[in-house]
Design a protein around this motif. Structure first.
Motif, short mmCIF file in Angstrom:
data_model
loop_
_atom_site.label_atom_id
_atom_site.label_comp_id
_atom_site.label_asym_id
_atom_site.label_seq_id
_atom_site.Cartn_x
_atom_site.Cartn_y
_atom_site.Cartn_z
N LEU A 1 132.89 62.52 -43.34
CA LEU A 1 134.50 62.47 -44.12
C LEU A 1 135.46 63.03 -43.26
O LEU A 1 136.59 62.75 -42.80
N ALA B 1 135.39 57.06 -35.69
CA ALA B 1 134.06 57.06 -35.42
C ALA B 1 133.69 55.41 -35.05
O ALA B 1 134.41 54.72 -35.84
N THR C 1 130.74 52.33 -35.67
CA THR C 1 129.39 51.99 -36.51
C THR C 1 128.40 52.52 -35.94
O THR C 1 127.44 52.75 -36.52
N LEU D 1 129.37 50.04 -42.77
CA LEU D 1 128.30 50.94 -43.17
C LEU D 1 128.47 51.16 -44.47
O LEU D 1 127.84 51.92 -45.14
N PHE E 1 128.00 49.54 -46.99
CA PHE E 1 126.79 49.21 -47.78
C PHE E 1 125.80 50.11 -48.21
O PHE E 1 125.17 50.16 -49.07
N ALA E 2 125.87 51.04 -47.20
CA ALA E 2 124.56 52.05 -47.48
C ALA E 2 124.75 52.90 -48.38
O ALA E 2 123.72 53.57 -48.92
N TYR F 1 122.45 52.54 -51.39
CA TYR F 1 121.21 53.29 -51.44
C TYR F 1 120.87 54.73 -51.13
O TYR F 1 119.95 55.18 -51.37
N LEU F 2 122.08 55.21 -50.60
CA LEU F 2 122.28 56.74 -50.51
C LEU F 2 122.35 57.45 -51.75
O LEU F 2 121.53 58.63 -51.88
N LEU G 1 119.53 60.38 -52.93
CA LEU G 1 119.88 61.68 -53.24
C LEU G 1 119.08 61.85 -54.60
O LEU G 1 118.55 63.14 -55.05
N TRP H 1 134.20 52.28 -37.62
CA TRP H 1 133.82 52.79 -38.89
C TRP H 1 134.87 52.91 -39.68
O TRP H 1 135.20 54.47 -39.81
N LEU I 1 135.77 54.43 -42.32
CA LEU I 1 135.22 55.23 -43.59
C LEU I 1 136.45 55.62 -44.44
O LEU I 1 137.44 56.19 -44.02
N PRO J 1 137.29 57.76 -47.33
CA PRO J 1 136.80 58.75 -48.12
C PRO J 1 136.59 58.78 -49.55
O PRO J 1 135.49 58.96 -50.28
N TRP K 1 133.66 55.95 -50.09
CA TRP K 1 132.57 56.65 -49.93
C TRP K 1 131.92 57.43 -51.00
O TRP K 1 130.76 57.31 -51.23
N MET K 2 132.83 58.71 -51.19
CA MET K 2 132.11 59.50 -52.13
C MET K 2 131.84 58.86 -53.63
O MET K 2 130.84 59.04 -54.31
N ILE L 1 128.71 56.88 -53.63
CA ILE L 1 127.52 57.49 -53.49
C ILE L 1 127.23 58.09 -55.09
O ILE L 1 126.09 58.06 -55.63
#
Lengths: 96, 894
Positions: free
Chosen positions: A39, A45, A47, B68, B70-71, B74-75, B79, B235, B237, B239, B242-243, B246
């Motif tokens: 984050l 970044a 991929t 990314l 998609f991961a 699975y992440l 955990l 990427w 991302l 945030p 993402w959080m 997960i």
């Protein structure tokens, strides 16, 4: 209802076992922090870099968990010094 | 390209194979030969039903759209597995000890076996799982469609495919999922079949991935270059997403009914979890390893506008790899079927235990004691439920048109089932969580999920009109489904998860804090939270009210006559009774209820037993009694502990006394031989000198005098020895008479020193008497006291090895008593001998100087005891040091 006082000093083996179980508790926290770190930098970044980072963290988590799980089951997993007192319930299905 | 018929044939063949595997595994398990069927690897592979067709096909599509992200799906589970020690181990242990049959049963059982909660969770599970099943049917039909030629690609044909798949799955699930209504709700055949399917899934995805990386591309480095060149290179991302993803996938991993089924219910052995803890993340790792490469290659190779969700299939087909495409198809097929099978079993168990059975029970006006087998009702209910669930899924698929609306339903289902999380996790970690709180949380979560996630998922103009999205229901802007409380511009998924989980948890906590739990809830709460402390059982029943015969009658109907009679017989035998009817003890009721719970769920089992026992199972009095018992046990154990400490003390004293006795006995033996020697030596010389005197008439007067003196001296020595012995014996028997009188300490000491000087005539011995205190007068027997002093001075004289011996005699005051210390500058007395020196016949060293028989100090001690004082050895003074404690003058005066 008050519990009987817990012993302050443990035998070396029980002590080790408890520290390993502490490590097992720590694993998801470590994993979560590692997975949330992107984050901070992932807005610029790539991929491909992300793939490397995520899969490395993933592999390390798997390896760490394997080591800890092995250590925890090295000691009899069904007899815990304090955490658990019963061992019969799961033992009958226990042919590995 | 493969023909549709060939593909259908392959599918049928594959399904037949799965039937064979399941059949074989069931047979094997029935014969009691688990073997590697019960290995942790089968358990690990069975967890892979987490990866449904939605993830099998959809992950690549997801990666093609948002990289990314998609991961995360699975992440989250990774955990959870990595943290197995915290949550899963606890859930599995609870599931085993409480004979939990489903996640609804778990929640209901935790909160006082409340069926309301069971129903609530069941409804939530059905609502969340039905669209998910529809999604699986859709992906199977879509993958079939890929193999069909253009014109045949009509919706009716697809519907036929979906229908046949649904029928096939229903038959399979009924055959292997409801064969046995066992005490343990495990399905070896099905678990084995889904383990096989897990392998097929993994191999298929890996094969396509390797094909993409090494066949189409030319190795990993080329693949990295392709990724960098592709449209998903940045990427981006987000945030919040993402959080949220997960968290959501982690929560769903625990709360999805099918996941709960394989993790907790089908768990064979708690130790399997420690293997799955790292092996299942490894599985997920491998599954997702090639997802991005497949997506990137697909994006670059496939024509514009082709569905990225089907890249896994279309990519091999484009390169005319029919075998690989078939394998990929089977992988997707496996993902879909294994999910549907386990999900429908889990749902059927919940529906039959929490909805059908309670209704059926309440319609049986005669109550539970009526004879007849109830098992067929349970099994029928399960079979009907399985068919019902699949019909619902099929209808959902048909009505939603199988369009893109379905694609988003996976996450929507995740959000819905995550609503169980607060009640579940709160229930196993917080004793204060109550039924009211759980119900409030679940209801809040359910409502918010419906409003912010499920209904909007049908799109604007679907169920909710565009106006509702824009202005809220009835124009209430605060309640807009994607902008609750006026907060706008949040990602819809994040918005829904945030509000539903937050308010769910808040309601759960607040209502738990405000409400007061029933006794049964509190018992269950304590049992669940402290599962590792008291895993055996919690007291649930008060005895007496129920008749054993009624209970047997009811148990036979639920778990079958043989099993029930077995349980009753063994219990009776345990109580020492013959026959089938044991006394109805609370323990027995508890055991019976748990056995029944394995078949029909805790709430139903509890209700059935309650029908016979006549209701109220736990009263406050029972709780108090239980608490009292625990308190008594605690006190008893404390007493035991104190007693054992006391015994240890006594034992230590005894041990010391024993050692002393042993040492004394050795000393005594030594003394006996020594005293005979002591007596013998003077006797011998007396005899021989008197013989000389008698025989030799011509002896000169000097010689005669000398010999007579020797005889005299020896006689004196004998007398002294006998005097000492006599003295000691008199003192010990308390027959001594004391001549009490007033005297100063100095005077007594003067007498003693003078007597010593007269007796020995030694001059080189320095006696220091640093004066003060000697003037004090005491009331005592001065002669006896001076005897003690003489003894001590003589001892110092005898044993002080220093070339310039010196004795210091100090009069002092210690602890309110007047004391006289005798300190010499010799070697002192070794520590191990210090306890013995006051005993009779004791000698520190073997060299017996000057005729002592080891009685001196013993006499001193006896004298001082008689006088009301004492004598002790003072260690650590540099030499031998004795302290004479003088009698307490005041005590004597009084």
């Amino acid at each position: 209802m008050s519990r009987p006082p817990e012993p302050i000093f443990l035998a070396r083996q029980s002590y080790r076992r408890r520290r390993w179980s502490d490590a097992a508790r720590l694993m998801p926290v470590v994993g979560l922090i590692a997975l949330l770190l992107p984050l901070l930098w992932a807005d610029q970044a790539t991929t491909s870099g992300g793939i490397l980072y995520i899969f490395c963290v993933w592999a390390l988590l798997i390896a760490g968990t394997k080591i800890i799980a092995r250590r925890l089951t090295d000691y009899d997993p069904l007899i815990e010094t304090n955490d658990s007192t019963e061992s019969t319930e799961t033992k009958d299905g226990g042919a590995r | 390209m493969l023909s549709f018929n060939a593909l259908a044939l392959i599918s049928i063949f594959y399904v037949a194979l799965l039937f064979a595997v399941a059949f074989w595994a069931d047979k094997r398990a029935e014969r009691g030969r688990g073997g590697w069927l019960r290995s942790p690897w089968v358990y690990t592979l069975s967890l892979s039903i987490y990866c449904t067709a939605w993830t099998f096909y959809g992950a690549v599509g997801n990666a093609a759209r948002s990289g990314l992200e998609f991961a995360t799906i699975y992440l989250g589970p990774t955990l959870v597995m990595v943290g197995w020690w915290v949550i899963l181990r606890r859930l599995v242990r609870i599931g085993k000890t409480q004979r939990i049959t489903s996640i609804a049963d778990m929640v209901s059982s935790r909160y006082g076996k409340s069926n309301t909660l069971g129903v609530l969770v069941t409804l939530l599970a059905v609502a969340g799982t039905t669209p998910y099943i529809a999604l699986q049917l859709q992906s199977v039909t879509l993958s079939f469609a890929v193999f069909m030629d253009g014109p045949a690609n009509a919706p009716e044909d697809l519907a036929v495919v979906a229908l046949w798949v649904a029928i096939g799955l229903a038959v399979f699930t009924i055959l292997f999922g409801t064969r046995n209504l066992d005490v343990e709700e495990r399905h070896h055949g099905i678990v084995m079949a889904i383990a096989v399917e897990a392998v097929v899934k993994l191999v298929a995805l890996l094969a396509v991935g390797i094909f993409a990386v090494f066949w189409i591309g030319s190795g990993p480095s080329d693949m990295m270059a392709r990724i960098e060149a592709s449209s998903i290179d940045v990427w981006a991302l987000q945030p919040d997403r993402w959080m949220t993803m997960i968290f959501l996938s982690a929560a769903a991993f625990i709360c999805l009914p099918r996941m709960f089924q394989v993790i907790v219910i089908e768990n064979e052995d708690e130790r399997h979890l420690s293997t799955a803890a790292w092996a299942f993340p490894m599985y997920l790792f491998l599954i997702s390893l090639f997802v991005i490469p497949i997506a990137v290659v697909g994006l670059s190779v496939m024509p514009e506008g082709s569905n990225p969700d089907l890249f896994v299939l279309t990519l091999p087909l484009t390169f005319d790899q029919n075998a690989l495409a078939t394998l990929a198809f089977l992988g997707g097929f496996s993902s879909a079927t294994s999910m549907v099978i386990v999900a429908s079993i889990a749902l059927a168990t919940m529906v039959s235990n929490h909805i059908v059975m309670p209704i059926w029970l309440s319609t049986q006006s005669v109550g539970a004691t009526v004879s007849g087998d109830v098992r067929h009702v349970v099994i029928l209910a399960r079979r009907a439920s399985i068919v019902g669930v699949l019909v619902l899924g099929f209808l959902y698929f048909r009505l939603s048109g199988g369009g893109t609306a379905l694609a988003s339903i996976g996450l929507v289902a995740f959000v819905g089932l995550s609503q169980i999380l607060p009640a579940l996790i709160g229930g196993i970690f917080w004793r204060g969580a109550t039924r009211i709180g759980a119900a409030a949380g679940l209801a809040t979560g359910l409502a918010l999920w419906l409003w912010t996630s499920l209904l909007p998922s049908f799109g604007e103009g679907g169920v909710l009109s565009a106006a509702v999205f824009l202005h809220g229901p009835f124009g209430i802007a605060m309640l807009r489904p994607e902008a609750l409380f006026w907060i706008e511009d949040i990602d819809p998924l994040v918005h829904s998860v945030l509000w539903s989980i937050a308010l769910n948890t808040l309601a759960f906590c607040v209502f738990s804090l405000l409400s007061f739990p029933s006794p049964l809830e509190r018992l269950q709460g304590a049992t669940f939270v402290n599962i590792f402390r008291f895993s055996d059982r919690s007291r649930g029943w008060t005895g007496g009210a129920a008749e054993a015969e009624d209970l047997l009658m009811m148990a036979q109907r639920i778990i079958g006559p043989q099993v029930a009679q077995g349980i009753f017989e063994s219990e009776a035998a345990k109580q020492g009774k013959q026959g089938y009817l044991p006394d109805v003890t609370p323990d027995f009721m508890d055991r019976l209820e748990r056995e029944l719970a394995g078949s029909v769920g805790a709430a139903t089992a509890h209700a059935m037993v309650a029908q016979i026992t006549g209701g109220a199972s736990v009263t406050v009095e029972d709780l108090i009694r239980v608490a009292d018992e625990a308190q008594q046990i605690l006190e008893y154990s404390n007493q035991l502990e104190a007693k054992s400490a006391e015994q240890e003390r006594t034992a230590r004293q005894l041990r010391e006394a024993n050692e002393k006795l042993l040492a004394l006995s050795v000393q005594k033996d030594g003394f006996l031989s020594q005293i005979s020697h002591e007596l013998r030596t003077p006797m011998t010389s007396i005899r021989s000198f008197s013989e000389i005197l008698m025989a030799d008439e011509a002896m000169g007067p000097e010689d005669r005098l000398r010999y007579s003196r020797i005889i005299h001296d020896e006689t004196k020595r004998l007398t002294r020895l006998l005097d000492d012995l006599l003295d000691l014996s008199v003192l010990e028997n308390g027959q001594v008479t004391l001549n009490m009188g007033e005297e100063t300490i100095g005077a007594v000491l003067d007498r003693a020193v003078a007597a010593m000087e007269v007796a020995t005539g030694q001059q080189d011995f320095v006696i220091q008497r640093p004066g003060p205190g000697e003037d004090a007068s005491i009331y005592t027997d001065g002669d006896r006291l001076s005897q003690v002093f003489i003894n001590l001075i003589a001892n110092a004289l005898k044993y002080c090895e220093n070339p310039t011996p010196r004795l210091t005699i100090k009069v002092d005051e210690a602890g309110g008593r007047r004391v006289v210390d005798f300190l010499d500058n010799g070697k002192g007395i070794p520590t191990d001998a210090q306890t013995l020196i006051f005993e009779k016949f004791a000698r520190v060293s073997d060299n017996h100087a000057a005729g002592g028989a080891g009685l001196g100090l013993a006499i001193c001690r006896e004298v001082m005891t008689r006088l009301g004082g004492g004598i002790v050895y003072l260690p650590g003074q540099g030499g031998a040091a004795f302290r004479v404690i003088l009698p307490d003058a005041r005590a004597e005066a009084a």
